[in-house]
Design an enzyme around this catalytic site. Structure first.
Site, mmCIF file in Angstrom:
data_model
loop_
_atom_site.group_PDB
_atom_site.id
_atom_site.type_symbol
_atom_site.label_atom_id
_atom_site.label_comp_id
_atom_site.label_asym_id
_atom_site.label_seq_id
_atom_site.Cartn_x
_atom_site.Cartn_y
_atom_site.Cartn_z
ATOM 1 N N SER A 184 0.832 -1.200 0.000
ATOM 2 C CA SER A 184 0.000 0.000 0.000
ATOM 3 C C SER A 184 0.877 1.265 0.000
ATOM 4 C CB SER A 184 -0.956 -0.040 1.193
ATOM 5 O OG SER A 184 -2.033 0.858 1.033
ATOM 6 N N ASP A 223 -6.311 -3.393 -2.019
ATOM 7 C CA ASP A 223 -5.185 -3.121 -1.120
ATOM 8 C C ASP A 223 -4.537 -4.399 -0.579
ATOM 9 O OD1 ASP A 223 -3.701 -2.318 1.353
ATOM 10 O OD2 ASP A 223 -4.570 -0.371 0.910
#
Length: 252
Positions: A38, A150
């Site tokens: 991320s 994510d």
């Protein structure tokens, strides 16, 4: 001594990785390989491309980068990463893992298979953007006929690609456990619950790091508040700067 670095996700708190990297550079610690998730995937990508922590900070908080994340709404009502990808492409035009100066691995979550996928070769920016697609905020990214969200959903501290490949592993974790105050609004409760779930999958992986750098002052910053970028950078730098790094990390 080959040193691997793991960079966690953490939203705006990920800017602390840059302060930590600056401190590690000042301590003459050379990073041989990076694994990021991320926000950590963006920092890892830019650092592996040869940009200094200070320059990356300028890029991340620039008007162009922030604007790229705001107005690009999709039909689903979620933000799209396409314009952010275009911004970063200006700084890494080769768009290739193989042409980075430091080996990099990033992870994303295969939405349909429900599993972590690691990327370390081929096209660079699509996997990095996928790694940053926070559920409920960003529209999932589809490429190679697969849809991703994510990486932190299943693995916010992707140490696995570094185990057995490096002599010493440093983990930069920008989501310290606990909270300064109880969330009051429904949206803040949902956001906090998501970060608690993400943090929970990091505990066992943090234990596998030879050194964990986790600035406790990051509890003071909201993961979504990019306006506090300077303070977040400083929190990472100040903590890592005063940290006593074991001598083994300096051994060649």
């Amino acid at each position: 001594m080959k040193i691997g670095l793991v960079l966690s996700g953490g939203g705006a708190r990920g800017i602390a990785h840059l302060g930590i990297l600056k401190a590690l550079q000042e301590k003459k610690i050379k990073i041989s390989g990076i694994s990021g998730c991320s926000a950590g995937s963006i920092v890892g990508m830019m650092f592996a491309a040869g940009y200094s922590p200070e320059h990356i900070f300028e890029i991340v908080v620039s008007t162009a980068t922030l604007r790229a994340l705001r107005p690009a709404w999709s039909r689903s009502g979620l933000l799209r990463m396409q314009k952010a990808e275009e911004v970063y492409l200006k700084y890494i035009p080769h768009n290739s893992f193989e042409l980075l100066k430091i080996p990099l691995t990033i992870n994303a979550t295969n939405l349909y298979a429900g599993e972590t996928v690691y990327f370390s070769s081929g096209e660079l920016l699509k996997p990095v953007m996928a790694s940053c697609c926070i559920p409920g905020l960003f529209e999932p990214i589809t490429f190679n006929e697969t849809t991703y969200v994510d990486g932190g959903v299943l693995n916010n501290m992707p140490i696995e690609p570094l185990i057995g490949q490096y002599d010493y592993i440093i983990g930069s974790h920008c989501n310290p456990f606990g909270m300064q105050k109880m969330p009051k609004s429904m949206s803040s409760i949902v956001q906090k619950s998501l970060f608690l779930a993400i943090n929970n999958n990091s505990k066992g992986r943090l234990a596998k790091c030879d050194l964990v750098i986790e600035p406790p002052a990051l509890k003071l910053f909201d993961p979504y508040d990019i306006r506090k970028a300077t303070g977040i950078f400083k929190a990472g730098y100040d903590y890592a700067n005063q940290l006593m790094i074991p001598e083994i990390a300096f051994t060649k």
